[in-house]
Design an enzyme around this catalytic site. Structure first.
Site, PDB file in Angstrom:
ATOM      1  N   LYS A  85      -8.693  39.649  21.458  1.00  7.15           N
ATOM      2  CA  LYS A  85      -8.807  38.840  20.229  1.00  7.15           C
ATOM      3  C   LYS A  85      -8.066  37.505  20.291  1.00  7.15           C
ATOM      4  O   LYS A  85      -7.798  36.893  19.252  1.00  7.15           O
ATOM      5  CB  LYS A  85      -8.370  39.620  18.983  1.00  7.15           C
ATOM      6  CG  LYS A  85      -8.978  40.991  18.825  1.00  7.15           C
ATOM      7  CD  LYS A  85     -10.445  41.055  19.164  1.00  7.15           C
ATOM      8  CE  LYS A  85     -11.339  40.395  18.145  1.00  7.15           C
ATOM      9  NZ  LYS A  85     -12.756  40.431  18.590  1.00  7.15           N
ATOM     10  N   THR A  93     -11.202  35.069  23.752  1.00  2.99           N
ATOM     11  CA  THR A  93     -11.841  35.309  25.054  1.00  2.99           C
ATOM     12  C   THR A  93     -13.297  34.849  25.070  1.00  2.99           C
ATOM     13  O   THR A  93     -13.736  34.162  25.999  1.00  2.99           O
ATOM     14  CB  THR A  93     -11.816  36.818  25.378  1.00  2.99           C
ATOM     15  OG1 THR A  93     -10.683  37.420  24.770  1.00  2.99           O
ATOM     16  CG2 THR A  93     -11.833  37.060  26.876  1.00  2.99           C
ATOM     17  N   THR A  94     -14.049  35.254  24.049  1.00  5.05           N
ATOM     18  CA  THR A  94     -15.478  34.949  24.001  1.00  5.05           C
ATOM     19  C   THR A  94     -15.691  33.439  23.914  1.00  5.05           C
ATOM     20  O   THR A  94     -16.603  32.886  24.537  1.00  5.05           O
ATOM     21  CB  THR A  94     -16.119  35.634  22.771  1.00  5.05           C
ATOM     22  OG1 THR A  94     -15.649  36.987  22.713  1.00  5.05           O
ATOM     23  CG2 THR A  94     -17.627  35.624  22.847  1.00  5.05           C
ATOM     24  N   HIS A 145      -8.948  42.179  30.175  1.00  5.43           N
ATOM     25  CA  HIS A 145      -7.861  42.157  29.193  1.00  5.43           C
ATOM     26  C   HIS A 145      -6.612  42.817  29.774  1.00  5.43           C
ATOM     27  O   HIS A 145      -5.653  43.083  29.041  1.00  5.43           O
ATOM     28  CB  HIS A 145      -8.262  42.905  27.920  1.00  5.43           C
ATOM     29  CG  HIS A 145      -9.198  42.158  27.021  1.00  5.43           C
ATOM     30  ND1 HIS A 145      -9.046  40.818  26.732  1.00  5.43           N
ATOM     31  CD2 HIS A 145     -10.290  42.567  26.316  1.00  5.43           C
ATOM     32  CE1 HIS A 145     -10.016  40.449  25.899  1.00  5.43           C
ATOM     33  NE2 HIS A 145     -10.779  41.484  25.645  1.00  5.43           N
ATOM     34  N   SER A 181      -6.703  39.450  13.743  1.00  7.24           N
ATOM     35  CA  SER A 181      -8.041  39.533  14.332  1.00  7.24           C
ATOM     36  C   SER A 181      -8.272  40.917  14.957  1.00  7.24           C
ATOM     37  O   SER A 181      -9.354  41.506  14.824  1.00  7.24           O
ATOM     38  CB  SER A 181      -8.197  38.428  15.387  1.00  7.24           C
ATOM     39  OG  SER A 181      -9.492  38.440  15.915  1.00  7.24           O
ATOM     40  N   PHE A 237     -17.038  26.932  16.271  1.00  8.12           N
ATOM     41  CA  PHE A 237     -17.132  28.260  15.647  1.00  8.12           C
ATOM     42  C   PHE A 237     -18.469  28.465  14.945  1.00  8.12           C
ATOM     43  O   PHE A 237     -19.136  29.485  15.135  1.00  8.12           O
ATOM     44  CB  PHE A 237     -15.966  28.458  14.664  1.00  8.12           C
ATOM     45  CG  PHE A 237     -16.001  29.801  14.004  1.00  8.12           C
ATOM     46  CD1 PHE A 237     -15.649  30.952  14.705  1.00  8.12           C
ATOM     47  CD2 PHE A 237     -16.398  29.938  12.687  1.00  8.12           C
ATOM     48  CE1 PHE A 237     -15.688  32.203  14.108  1.00  8.12           C
ATOM     49  CE2 PHE A 237     -16.444  31.188  12.076  1.00  8.12           C
ATOM     50  CZ  PHE A 237     -16.092  32.316  12.790  1.00  8.12           C
ATOM     51  N   GLU A 238     -18.895  27.490  14.140  1.00  8.24           N
ATOM     52  CA  GLU A 238     -20.138  27.657  13.370  1.00  8.24           C
ATOM     53  C   GLU A 238     -21.352  27.786  14.289  1.00  8.24           C
ATOM     54  O   GLU A 238     -22.300  28.508  13.957  1.00  8.24           O
ATOM     55  CB  GLU A 238     -20.321  26.506  12.373  1.00  8.24           C
ATOM     56  CG  GLU A 238     -19.304  26.513  11.227  1.00  8.24           C
ATOM     57  CD  GLU A 238     -19.221  27.852  10.474  1.00  8.24           C
ATOM     58  OE1 GLU A 238     -20.245  28.569  10.401  1.00  8.24           O
ATOM     59  OE2 GLU A 238     -18.131  28.196   9.993  1.00  8.24           O
ATOM     60  N   MET A 283     -21.261  29.053  17.456  1.00  7.68           N
ATOM     61  CA  MET A 283     -21.196  30.349  18.142  1.00  7.68           C
ATOM     62  C   MET A 283     -21.475  31.503  17.185  1.00  7.68           C
ATOM     63  O   MET A 283     -22.030  32.526  17.581  1.00  7.68           O
ATOM     64  CB  MET A 283     -19.844  30.522  18.838  1.00  7.68           C
ATOM     65  CG  MET A 283     -19.785  29.732  20.145  1.00  7.68           C
ATOM     66  SD  MET A 283     -18.312  29.990  21.129  1.00  7.68           S
ATOM     67  CE  MET A 283     -18.280  31.753  21.392  1.00  7.68           C
ATOM     68  N   LYS A 333     -13.430  34.551  11.295  1.00 10.53           N
ATOM     69  CA  LYS A 333     -12.932  33.342  10.636  1.00 10.53           C
ATOM     70  C   LYS A 333     -12.821  32.173  11.612  1.00 10.53           C
ATOM     71  O   LYS A 333     -13.140  31.043  11.277  1.00 10.53           O
ATOM     72  CB  LYS A 333     -11.544  33.591  10.030  1.00 10.53           C
ATOM     73  CG  LYS A 333     -11.519  34.491   8.800  1.00 10.53           C
ATOM     74  CD  LYS A 333     -11.419  33.655   7.546  1.00 10.53           C
ATOM     75  CE  LYS A 333     -11.465  34.483   6.291  1.00 10.53           C
ATOM     76  NZ  LYS A 333     -10.145  34.841   5.779  1.00 10.53           N
ATOM     77  N   GLY A 334     -12.264  32.450  12.781  1.00  9.22           N
ATOM     78  CA  GLY A 334     -12.128  31.414  13.804  1.00  9.22           C
ATOM     79  C   GLY A 334     -11.173  30.299  13.418  1.00  9.22           C
ATOM     80  O   GLY A 334     -11.438  29.130  13.708  1.00  9.22           O
TER      81      GLY A 334
HETATM   82  P1  A3P Z   1     -10.929  35.884  14.171  1.00  5.29           P
HETATM   83  O1  A3P Z   1     -11.060  37.361  14.037  1.00  5.29           O
HETATM   84  O2  A3P Z   1      -9.547  35.402  13.781  1.00  5.29           O
HETATM   85  O3  A3P Z   1     -11.991  35.122  13.482  1.00  5.29           O
HETATM   86  P2  A3P Z   1     -12.042  37.609  21.439  1.00  5.29           P
HETATM   87  O4  A3P Z   1     -13.238  36.883  21.891  1.00  5.29           O
HETATM   88  O5  A3P Z   1     -10.874  37.532  22.369  1.00  5.29           O
HETATM   89  O6  A3P Z   1     -12.377  39.004  21.018  1.00  5.29           O
HETATM   90  O7  A3P Z   1     -11.508  36.848  20.132  1.00  5.29           O
HETATM   91  C1  A3P Z   1     -12.213  36.871  18.935  1.00  5.29           C
HETATM   92  C2  A3P Z   1     -11.577  35.872  17.996  1.00  5.29           C
HETATM   93  O8  A3P Z   1     -11.910  34.551  18.436  1.00  5.29           O
HETATM   94  C3  A3P Z   1     -12.111  35.999  16.573  1.00  5.29           C
HETATM   95  O9  A3P Z   1     -11.043  35.540  15.732  1.00  5.29           O
HETATM   96  C4  A3P Z   1     -13.268  35.015  16.609  1.00  5.29           C
HETATM   97  O10 A3P Z   1     -13.723  34.591  15.361  1.00  5.29           O
HETATM   98  C5  A3P Z   1     -12.603  33.884  17.396  1.00  5.29           C
HETATM   99  N1  A3P Z   1     -13.586  32.943  17.948  1.00  5.29           N
HETATM  100  C6  A3P Z   1     -14.685  33.223  18.673  1.00  5.29           C
HETATM  101  N2  A3P Z   1     -15.377  32.099  18.936  1.00  5.29           N
HETATM  102  C7  A3P Z   1     -14.678  31.090  18.378  1.00  5.29           C
HETATM  103  C8  A3P Z   1     -14.874  29.676  18.294  1.00  5.29           C
HETATM  104  N3  A3P Z   1     -15.940  29.105  18.817  1.00  5.29           N
HETATM  105  N4  A3P Z   1     -13.956  28.946  17.634  1.00  5.29           N
HETATM  106  C9  A3P Z   1     -12.864  29.522  17.075  1.00  5.29           C
HETATM  107  N5  A3P Z   1     -12.630  30.848  17.112  1.00  5.29           N
HETATM  108  C10 A3P Z   1     -13.516  31.619  17.764  1.00  5.29           C
END
Ligand code: A3P
Length: 305
Positions: free
Chosen positions: A57, A60-61, A118, A148, A239-240, A242, A268-269
């Site tokens: 969290k 990573t993605t 991870h 998260s 964020f929006e 993705m 939320k991002g």
């Molecule tokens: P939140 O739960 O705070 O929104 P992972 O990929 O390591 O599992 O992390 C997921 C977190 O990264 C989530 O946080 C997700 O919304 C956020 N995230 C994924 N893509 C993002 C982006 N393009 N910009 C900002 N945050 C992003």
């Protein structure tokens, strides 16, 4: 062809069940990971592998999508070739259901591979360091990271229910969650970068100035990006964008595994959402623990921008 066909299984509707946690060298991990531990530790990294690594969290993605876009010169069509979990296999992922493991997926991807883990540094398959593979580590401030993680436990049917927020926070602080102590994880990788080619990045920095961090990543990978391409990548990985991209937002997995109606994967991002969850006492308690466990480190995090 066969492995490709097997990868497609992930998009079917399997029966789901939450895993149990076990400890490996002091780190809580899913039982299925322990059952395949010999295979994970014996994983043969290749010198041209790139590894994306993080505590769960931490973003990573987001990093995976950015890296894939950089590697494909900002070509969004090419990055839509498959869901993110197939484009960049997650080597320590052993779903508690009959679908290909991350290791099997990794074997199916031709070189040069980009892989995800991870695992804390001391549990990483040794071949990554022996082969001197490039590694990108992404870290996120502890307060937003735990919030998260809490919501991810709510929506992820493969891992245990989080229970109440205050209980989850205590378990997290005690390291009794998948991947163990956040403090050990971020410190271990921070110290490892003194000896290995590790680019250590922060979620908050990417949020604040994505173009600058994208340029850093490209430079680390030895790739040149023209400014219009940098801007394209900034837009594509915002964020929006993705959140509505089915190849990046995990919507392609069945709801029996990830239930976005409980809490979306792209939730939320933001930086600072922790303020909506923490009481003042919880925040001060975590600050005290942080000072005890990381106060002597040169690592610094920002909990707001
Ligand atoms: P939140 O739960 O705070 O929104 P992972 O990929 O390591 O599992 O992390 C997921 C977190 O990264 C989530 O946080 C997700 O919304 C956020 N995230 C994924 N893509 C993002 C982006 N393009 N910009 C900002 N945050 C992003």
């Amino acid at each position: 062809m066969e492995s490709r066909a097997r990868l497609q299984c992930l998009d079917t509707e399997p029966t789901s069940s939450a895993t149990q946690l076990v400890e490996i060298e002091g780190v809580s991990l899913p039982r299925e990971t322990e059952e395949s531990w010999g295979q994970i530790q014996g994983f043969q990294a290749r010198p041209d592998d790139l590894l994306i690594c993080s505590y769960p969290k931490a973003g990573t993605t987001w990093m995976q999508e950015i890296v894939d876009m950089i590697q494909h010169g900002g070509d969004a069509q090419k990055c839509a070739r498959a869901p993110i979990y197939q484009r960049i296999p997650f080597i320590d992922m052993f779903p508690p259901i009959p679908v290909p493991s991350g290791l099997e997926q990794a074997e199916a991807v031709p070189s040069p591979r980009t892989l995800k883990t991870h695992l804390p540094i001391h549990l990483l398959p040794p071949s990554f360091l022996e082969q001197n593979c490039k590694i990108i580590y992404v870290a996120r401030n502890v307060k937003d990271n735990v919030v998260s993680y809490f919501h991810f436990h709510r929506m992820n049917r493969m891992i245990p229910e989080p229970g109440k927020w205050d209980q989850f926070l205590e378990n997290f602080i005690a390291g009794k969650v998948i991947c163990g102590s956040w403090f050990d994880h971020v410190r271990g990788w921070w110290e490892a970068k003194e000896h290995h080619p590790i680019l250590y990045l922060f979620y908050e920095d990417i949020k604040e100035d994505p173009a600058q961090e994208i340029r850093k990543i490209a430079q680390f990978l030895g790739l040149e990006l023209l400014e219009p391409v940098v801007n394209l990548i900034v837009q594509h990985t915002a964020f929006e964008s993705m959140k509505t991209n089915p190849m990046a937002n995990y919507i392609t997995l069945p709801s029996s595994l990830l239930d976005h109606s409980v809490s979306p994967f792209m939730r939320k991002g933001t930086v600072g959402d922790w303020k909506e969850h923490f009481t003042v006492a919880q925040s001060e308690h975590l600050d005290t623990i942080y000072a005890q466990l990381l106060g002597d480190s040169s690592l610094t995090f920002r909990t707001q921008l």
